[in-house]
Design a protein around this motif. Structure first.
Motif, short mmCIF file in Angstrom:
data_model
loop_
_atom_site.label_atom_id
_atom_site.label_comp_id
_atom_site.label_asym_id
_atom_site.label_seq_id
_atom_site.Cartn_x
_atom_site.Cartn_y
_atom_site.Cartn_z
N ALA A 201 75.86 44.30 7.08
CA ALA A 201 76.28 44.49 5.42
C ALA A 201 76.16 43.58 5.01
CB ALA A 201 76.72 45.48 5.01
N VAL A 202 74.90 43.26 4.51
CA VAL A 202 74.44 42.07 3.03
C VAL A 202 75.17 42.14 1.67
CG1 VAL A 202 72.60 40.69 2.10
CG2 VAL A 202 72.36 41.51 4.47
N PRO A 203 76.42 41.36 1.74
CA PRO A 203 76.10 41.54 -0.25
C PRO A 203 74.93 41.57 -1.23
CG PRO A 203 77.52 40.35 0.76
CD PRO A 203 76.86 40.46 2.37
N HIS A 204 75.53 42.29 -2.26
CA HIS A 204 74.24 42.05 -3.16
C HIS A 204 74.72 42.98 -4.21
CE1 HIS A 204 74.17 46.73 -0.87
NE2 HIS A 204 73.70 47.09 -2.07
N LYS A 218 69.54 42.62 -5.69
CA LYS A 218 69.42 40.97 -5.55
C LYS A 218 70.48 40.88 -3.73
CE LYS A 218 68.54 38.83 -8.09
NZ LYS A 218 67.94 37.51 -8.92
N PRO A 219 70.51 39.96 -3.03
CA PRO A 219 71.68 39.28 -2.73
C PRO A 219 72.16 38.96 -3.32
CG PRO A 219 69.95 38.26 -1.50
CD PRO A 219 69.27 39.67 -2.83
N LYS A 220 73.62 38.23 -2.77
CA LYS A 220 74.46 37.61 -3.34
C LYS A 220 73.80 36.35 -3.08
CE LYS A 220 78.17 41.17 -4.83
NZ LYS A 220 79.48 41.43 -4.88
N GLY A 221 73.20 35.36 -3.67
CA GLY A 221 72.86 33.88 -3.63
C GLY A 221 71.23 34.33 -3.16
N LYS A 222 70.54 33.70 -2.07
CA LYS A 222 69.29 33.85 -1.93
C LYS A 222 69.48 35.08 -0.18
CE LYS A 222 68.02 29.54 -4.57
NZ LYS A 222 66.94 29.02 -3.92
N TRP A 223 67.80 35.49 -0.38
CA TRP A 223 68.09 35.70 1.31
C TRP A 223 67.82 34.39 2.45
CZ3 TRP A 223 67.72 40.88 1.12
CH2 TRP A 223 67.28 41.32 -0.31
N GLN A 224 68.61 34.53 3.35
CA GLN A 224 69.12 33.71 3.82
C GLN A 224 67.10 33.40 4.55
OE1 GLN A 224 71.18 31.83 5.27
NE2 GLN A 224 71.67 32.33 3.94
#
Length: 258
Positions: A201-204, A218-224
């Motif tokens: 799971a990706v925080p978003h 949107k992800p919290k931060g940026k996409w890797q």
């Protein structure tokens, strides 16, 4: 009794008889009976319905000629709610004394139409011309049985997605929570799942734009960079105004470089 008095009484009786016969004649002359199907002000009429005008007695054209299918096309009128002419074919059934009007193709769903038989186009067995006949009806509204579906961007299989780009899910129609609650950025969080290429799971964050009917993720931060992601929309949690619930959807994409 004088001859003059007898003569006056006779004139009076004759006048009464004449008045009575004229009243009866006038009543009969206007006694045109025409039934229409669909009836005037009818609603929920099938879009593929035909229109039938049935006469109570023998009728002919106003020029005393026989009615033909071709002659009906210049007599009967069919129009929509904008008074635009609707093309149709017409059939005359002499035995049933009826006109069957069949619109070319189906009528539009949820629209109003009017059929008109102008005055003085036909005559009955007594030679009396017809009064104007006009009947309006409305067809059934279209039935919506299509589940609401979102357009997901980036699209499935997209590559080189910018690290700052957000994922959007846009609906073509109004949607609400199937539970009956209001759809908002707060309640939309549980609709979407975001995972990376390992299934983690990706925080978003999820926001809902009501005017655009759009979910933004949107992800919290940026996409890797150079990483695959999958966004999933859970099924059965949203519904359109007709009560159709959504089906699950998903889309995978790969981010680009830094």
């Amino acid at each position: 009794m004088s001859a003059r008095r007898l003569w006056m009484q006779w004139i009076a009786v004759l006048g009464m008889l004449l008045a009575f016969s004229q009243a009866a004649w006038a009543k009969d002359a206007s006694n045109w009976k025409i039934s229409v199907s669909p009836t005037d002000k009818a609603t929920e009429v099938a879009a593929d319905a035909v229109i039938t005008l049935t006469f109570s007695g023998t009728v002919r054209l106003a020029n005393s000629r026989d009615i033909t299918d071709k002659s009906l096309l210049s007599i009967v009128q069919l129009g929509d709610e904008k008074k635009k002419k609707v093309p149709f074919t017409a059939k005359w059934n002499k035995t049933a004394r009826s006109i069957v009007i069949d619109p070319v193709g189906n009528l539009e769903a949820g629209k109003a139409y009017r059929v008109t038989l102008p005055a003085k186009k036909l005559k009955d067995a007594r030679g009396e011309l017809n009064p104007e006949l006009s009947a309006a009806f409305t067809t059934k509204k279209p039935v919506d049985n299509i589940a609401p579906q979102a357009i997901i961007l980036p699209g499935h299989g997209a590559k080189q997605v910018k690290l700052e780009e957000k994922v959007t899910l846009q609906f073509a129609e109004e949607v609400t929570l199937a539970s009956g609650g209001a759809l908002s950025s707060k309640t939309a969080a549980g609709l979407v799942r975001l995972t990376d290429e390992k299934g983690q799971a990706v925080p978003h964050t999820v926001t809902w734009n009501k005017s655009k009917r759009m979910l933004s993720i949107k992800p919290k931060g940026k996409w890797q960079p150079h990483t695959s992601y999958q966004v999933s929309l859970a099924g059965g949690l949203l519904q359109d105004q007709a009560g159709n619930v959504n089906k699950s959807q998903w889309s995978s994409f790969t981010s680009g470089a830094k």
